[in-house]
Design a protein around this motif. Structure first.
Motif, mmCIF file in Angstrom:
data_model
loop_
_atom_site.group_PDB
_atom_site.id
_atom_site.type_symbol
_atom_site.label_atom_id
_atom_site.label_comp_id
_atom_site.label_asym_id
_atom_site.label_seq_id
_atom_site.Cartn_x
_atom_site.Cartn_y
_atom_site.Cartn_z
ATOM 1 N N ASN A 61 7.093 4.536 7.624
ATOM 2 C CA ASN A 61 6.639 3.253 7.066
ATOM 3 C C ASN A 61 5.878 3.487 5.755
ATOM 4 O O ASN A 61 4.816 2.910 5.528
ATOM 5 C CB ASN A 61 5.743 2.525 8.082
ATOM 6 C CG ASN A 61 5.500 1.072 7.709
ATOM 7 O OD1 ASN A 61 6.232 0.508 6.893
ATOM 8 N ND2 ASN A 61 4.485 0.471 8.299
ATOM 9 N N ALA A 62 6.452 4.339 4.911
ATOM 10 C CA ALA A 62 5.738 4.765 3.704
ATOM 11 C C ALA A 62 6.145 3.987 2.460
ATOM 12 O O ALA A 62 5.671 4.291 1.367
ATOM 13 C CB ALA A 62 5.970 6.257 3.484
ATOM 14 N N ARG A 63 7.022 3.000 2.619
ATOM 15 C CA ARG A 63 7.528 2.299 1.434
ATOM 16 C C ARG A 63 7.291 0.798 1.540
ATOM 17 O O ARG A 63 7.263 0.256 2.625
ATOM 18 C CB ARG A 63 9.043 2.534 1.313
ATOM 19 C CG ARG A 63 9.389 3.958 1.014
ATOM 20 C CD ARG A 63 10.852 4.255 1.206
ATOM 21 N NE ARG A 63 11.156 5.517 0.545
ATOM 22 C CZ ARG A 63 11.651 5.614 -0.671
ATOM 23 N NH1 ARG A 63 11.979 4.522 -1.350
ATOM 24 N NH2 ARG A 63 11.862 6.787 -1.222
ATOM 25 N N TYR A 64 7.151 0.183 0.384
ATOM 26 C CA TYR A 64 7.063 -1.282 0.352
ATOM 27 C C TYR A 64 7.770 -1.776 -0.894
ATOM 28 O O TYR A 64 8.032 -1.001 -1.820
ATOM 29 C CB TYR A 64 5.598 -1.742 0.364
ATOM 30 C CG TYR A 64 4.876 -1.503 -0.935
ATOM 31 C CD1 TYR A 64 4.351 -0.250 -1.244
ATOM 32 C CD2 TYR A 64 4.719 -2.525 -1.873
ATOM 33 C CE1 TYR A 64 3.710 -0.023 -2.441
ATOM 34 C CE2 TYR A 64 4.078 -2.307 -3.077
ATOM 35 C CZ TYR A 64 3.578 -1.055 -3.359
ATOM 36 O OH TYR A 64 2.950 -0.826 -4.559
ATOM 37 N N PHE A 65 8.102 -3.060 -0.889
ATOM 38 C CA PHE A 65 8.775 -3.621 -2.061
ATOM 39 C C PHE A 65 7.745 -4.237 -2.983
ATOM 40 O O PHE A 65 7.010 -5.143 -2.594
ATOM 41 C CB PHE A 65 9.819 -4.668 -1.641
ATOM 42 C CG PHE A 65 10.725 -5.049 -2.771
ATOM 43 C CD1 PHE A 65 11.815 -4.251 -3.088
ATOM 44 C CD2 PHE A 65 10.467 -6.169 -3.538
ATOM 45 C CE1 PHE A 65 12.644 -4.580 -4.157
ATOM 46 C CE2 PHE A 65 11.291 -6.498 -4.604
ATOM 47 C CZ PHE A 65 12.374 -5.708 -4.904
ATOM 48 N N MET B 33 13.592 1.629 3.073
ATOM 49 C CA MET B 33 12.486 1.170 3.915
ATOM 50 C C MET B 33 12.888 1.231 5.389
ATOM 51 O O MET B 33 12.111 1.632 6.253
ATOM 52 C CB MET B 33 12.091 -0.266 3.561
ATOM 53 C CG MET B 33 11.336 -0.400 2.260
ATOM 54 S SD MET B 33 11.142 -2.118 1.770
ATOM 55 C CE MET B 33 9.925 -2.693 2.937
ATOM 56 N N ALA B 34 14.126 0.813 5.657
ATOM 57 C CA ALA B 34 14.606 0.827 7.045
ATOM 58 C C ALA B 34 14.786 2.261 7.542
ATOM 59 O O ALA B 34 14.620 2.533 8.726
ATOM 60 C CB ALA B 34 15.925 0.067 7.152
ATOM 61 N N LYS C 72 16.604 -2.283 0.278
ATOM 62 C CA LYS C 72 15.591 -1.947 1.280
ATOM 63 C C LYS C 72 16.106 -1.035 2.399
ATOM 64 O O LYS C 72 15.501 -0.967 3.467
ATOM 65 C CB LYS C 72 14.982 -3.217 1.879
ATOM 66 C CG LYS C 72 14.286 -4.060 0.827
ATOM 67 C CD LYS C 72 13.694 -5.304 1.391
ATOM 68 C CE LYS C 72 13.059 -6.129 0.289
ATOM 69 N NZ LYS C 72 12.604 -7.423 0.731
ATOM 70 N N TYR D 187 0.853 -1.195 0.000
ATOM 71 C CA TYR D 187 0.000 0.000 0.000
ATOM 72 C C TYR D 187 0.886 1.241 0.000
ATOM 73 O O TYR D 187 1.996 1.226 0.522
ATOM 74 C CB TYR D 187 -0.957 0.024 1.200
ATOM 75 C CG TYR D 187 -0.305 0.018 2.557
ATOM 76 C CD1 TYR D 187 0.137 1.195 3.152
ATOM 77 C CD2 TYR D 187 -0.125 -1.172 3.255
ATOM 78 C CE1 TYR D 187 0.734 1.190 4.395
ATOM 79 C CE2 TYR D 187 0.485 -1.185 4.511
ATOM 80 C CZ TYR D 187 0.909 -0.002 5.077
ATOM 81 O OH TYR D 187 1.521 -0.009 6.305
ATOM 82 N N ARG D 188 0.360 2.304 -0.637
ATOM 83 C CA ARG D 188 1.078 3.583 -0.639
ATOM 84 C C ARG D 188 0.579 4.485 0.481
ATOM 85 O O ARG D 188 1.295 5.360 0.939
ATOM 86 C CB ARG D 188 0.879 4.298 -1.974
ATOM 87 C CG ARG D 188 1.630 3.661 -3.137
ATOM 88 C CD ARG D 188 1.443 4.500 -4.384
ATOM 89 N NE ARG D 188 2.261 4.022 -5.484
ATOM 90 C CZ ARG D 188 2.542 4.736 -6.561
ATOM 91 N NH1 ARG D 188 2.054 5.959 -6.690
ATOM 92 N NH2 ARG D 188 3.285 4.237 -7.520
ATOM 93 N N GLU E 203 6.881 -6.591 -5.650
ATOM 94 C CA GLU E 203 7.476 -7.792 -6.244
ATOM 95 C C GLU E 203 7.237 -7.849 -7.752
ATOM 96 O O GLU E 203 7.919 -8.582 -8.464
ATOM 97 C CB GLU E 203 6.887 -9.053 -5.585
ATOM 98 C CG GLU E 203 7.263 -9.215 -4.115
ATOM 99 C CD GLU E 203 8.728 -9.536 -3.884
ATOM 100 O OE1 GLU E 203 9.405 -9.954 -4.838
ATOM 101 O OE2 GLU E 203 9.190 -9.359 -2.734
ATOM 102 N N ALA F 108 11.071 -3.658 -7.345
ATOM 103 C CA ALA F 108 11.595 -2.356 -6.920
ATOM 104 C C ALA F 108 10.708 -1.796 -5.812
ATOM 105 O O ALA F 108 9.556 -2.202 -5.665
ATOM 106 C CB ALA F 108 11.633 -1.379 -8.090
#
Lengths: 253, 389
Positions: free
Chosen positions: A171-175, A165-166, A162, A100-101, A177, A181
């Motif tokens: 917590n605004a980013r996700y990978f 992300m760290a 990542k 989710y964005r 698949e 990217a």
């Protein structure tokens, strides 16, 4: 000292205050007002400087670094958690089911003894002016758009370490698949702003309660600008202690 | 106790030695094949990492082997750069160990990436000079090349050239080590490790693990080759043991600082993470791994035997390496477990995020460790003469 002791004290009045003390008091009040009312201050000064202002320090106010300087104001007391914004974001930006964005957090805030208030808090990328995600990216796959200040992605450059992300405090980013990217909110730049001339994001357009107000901090006619500069409203940002200088502002309006 | 005889003869490679190498290489290949599978199907299917905890156990062996290599380089420089004669006998093996540990570390981080095929291209075409990750990987890759030339020069008995490469490698790897700290510190937005003592801690830990590895693998090398330690080797190991003991005392101090942070929030910048480590869900890791295995047991063994028994020194080294591996696992994972919005009274937000390594991650880590062991054994088979010279 107890309240009763205070009540028993004589009122010294203000006549005995020196002009130096009066000036200091006024400066302190102006500083606090500046911190809470000036959108530009939140956006352009570090948390440390803002804290300094609370202690009576000076706040350097400069021009907005981007034009247009995109921002979003979240009127969080209007949010009813209908999640239409989330659906609009998913369908507009082809967000896969595993990510989710933007999302809505449900808060339970203590307001008195044994009393709590339920608040819905939408969150998304804060498009920080000092973005830790951009700083750590080894291949410039994520970058700050020099024109409008949006934190964007070049997926073809992402190596999937990542670290961004760290590093992101929101917590605004996700990978993703699907394209291997990182994916994140870009204020719908690729899907809406670029094509429709930069008016509104999908989530803001879908919101029935006008919770998400998208706009330009350099445009005095923009609703976002007007809200942030309303003298009677308190504006705040999330996690100011991380010194990221966010461009997403929160208020009850 | 073992007897110390000067030996000039080197035994030829036996079938058993070759079989050991083949066995280790096969286990390594089996473990690493899980990494290939993960690359093909995606980490979301095979890794225990998540949006909230994006770095998993594979970052730990990377940090561990990179720091180990740093330590080995530092200790090898005592003999070949600073000219301390006592340390000269262990230089060739130490340099080779430094080489293969860094190679193992870089392999681990490569398998941790979701799209590693883009690295070669964009790390060169689109480098980001503000990124510590970029600097670290670049520095470590260069260091690997310098150490390779260093070892080749040693093997060819080109001492001057070896010394030049050793100096360059030492400077390079120290820069990399300091970057490692900055790397973690930048992630301070999430209660990671941004304590003021971290640069010194990293460097001390690295040198400590370097000493531990020398004590263990020098002994193992002799056992593997069926040789007896000669007087020079024994003297070198004894000196390494002394350095090891001093560093253990230093790390004991840093461990004490961690304990203080874990119990008293005013002593740390990340009280939530420290509390989780010292008295929360990671307490077993901390007290058994970081305190007992990494510091107290090796220190006790050395003090009891006064650092003269090579067998005991090897056991102390093994215990320390095991403990430090746990330490690096904690270092990578614990900071990430503090929820992003923990101070916002979010409904259903856990007190701590959770992470458990998956089978794939464990197998890849095992594969990497066995890769290192196989490379070590190969070195013992191929470079006997270099080691004994």
């Amino acid at each position: 000292m107890k309240v009763k002791d205070l009540e028993n004290l004589n009122n010294e009045g203000v006549d005995s205050l020196s002009s130096k003390e009066r000036r200091r008091f006024l400066q302190f009040g102006l500083s606090i007002t500046g911190v809470f009312l000036g959108g530009s201050i939140f956006s352009l000064t570090s948390a440390l400087k803002a804290q300094g202002a609370l202690r009576g320090g000076n706040i350097p106010v400069t021009d907005f670094p981007y034009s247009p300087h995109y921002t979003m104001v979240i009127r969080q007391n209007h949010c009813i958690d209908c999640e239409r914004c989330l659906e609009a974001c998913r369908s507009t930006n082809s967000v896969p089911a595993h990510g989710y964005r933007t999302t809505i957090l449900e808060r339970s805030v203590p307001i008195a003894q044994d009393q709590r208030e339920r608040i819905f808090m939408p969150i998304l990328c804060n498009h920080c002016n000092n973005p830790p995600c951009v700083r750590v990216c080894p291949t410039q796959a994520t970058y700050k758009d020099e024109t409008n200040g949006i934190v964007r992605m070049k997926p073809e450059k992402c190596i999937g370490c990542k670290t961004c992300m760290a590093a992101c405090p929101y917590n605004a980013r996700y990978f993703n698949e699907e394209n291997r990217a990182i994916d994140k909110c870009d204020f719908c730049y690729d899907t809406k702003l670029k094509e429709s001339g930069g008016k509104i994001t999908a989530c803001a357009a879908a919101c029935p309660a006008n919770v998400r107000i998208f706009g330009d901090l350099t445009d005095p006619e923009s609703d976002a600008y007007k809200l942030i500069h309303s003298p009677d409203k308190v504006v705040w940002v999330l996690r100011p202690e991380t010194d990221t200088l966010p461009n997403v502002f929160y208020m009850n309006a | 106790m073992i007897s110390y005889l000067k030996t000039n003869t080197l035994s030829s490679t036996s079938m058993n030695q070759v079989l050991i190498f083949v066995g280790l290489a096969l286990i390594s290949g089996f473990g690493l094949s899980f990494g290939i599978h993960s690359l093909l199907v995606g980490h979301d299917q095979t890794f225990g990492t998540s949006r909230e905890v994006p770095w998993g156990i594979l970052v730990s062996p990377y940090v561990f082997f990179a720091c180990l290599s740093t330590g080995l380089c530092i200790v090898s420089s005592l003999g070949q750069v600073f000219g301390i004669d006592t340390f000269r006998p262990i230089v060739p093996r130490t340099v080779f160990l430094a080489l293969i540990t860094m190679a193992t570390g870089l392999m681990c981080i490569t398998l941790e990436l979701e799209s590693p095929w883009r690295v070669g291209f964009y790390a060169l075409l689109s480098p980001h000079q503000s990124s510590n990750i970029w600097w670290k990987t670049t520095i470590y890759s260069l260091y690997l090349i310098f150490m390779l030339f260093n070892f080749m020069s040693l093997a060819l008995k080109k001492k001057k050239r070896a010394k030049i490469f050793a100096i360059i490698a030492l400077v390079t790897v120290t820069m990399g080590n300091l970057n490692m700290n900055s790397d973690m510190e930048l992630l301070g937005a999430r209660g990671f490790w941004s304590e003021n003592y971290m640069p010194l801690y990293f460097l001390s830990l690295s040198t400590l693990t370097g000493c531990a590895a020398i004590l263990l693998f020098s002994w193992l090398g002799k056992v593997f080759g069926g040789q007896i330690l000669n007087i020079e080797d024994h003297r070198a190991l004894k000196s390494t043991g002394k350095l090891f003991m001093v560093l253990l005392l230093g790390i004991l101090y840093f461990t004490g600082v961690k304990v203080m942070g874990g119990f008293f929030p005013q002593f740390t910048k990340n009280p939530e993470a420290m509390s989780l480590l010292v008295q929360g869900g990671f307490a077993l890791n901390f007290w058994i791994g970081e305190v007992a295995l990494a510091v107290l047991i090796p220190l006790g063994l050395i003090l009891v035997t006064r650092g003269t028994n090579s067998n005991i020194l090897a056991i102390a080294g093994f215990s320390c390496l095991l403990g430090v591996f746990v330490l690096f696992y904690d270092l990578v994972i614990v900071g990430q477990l503090i929820p992003h919005y923990y101070q916002y009274n979010v409904v259903d937000l856990p007190k701590y995020y959770t992470y458990n390594p998956s089978l794939h991650e464990i197998m890849i880590t095992t594969g990497a460790i066995f890769f290192f062991l196989a490379a070590f054994v190969l070195g013992e088979i191929l470079f006997k003469k270099t080691y004994s010279s």
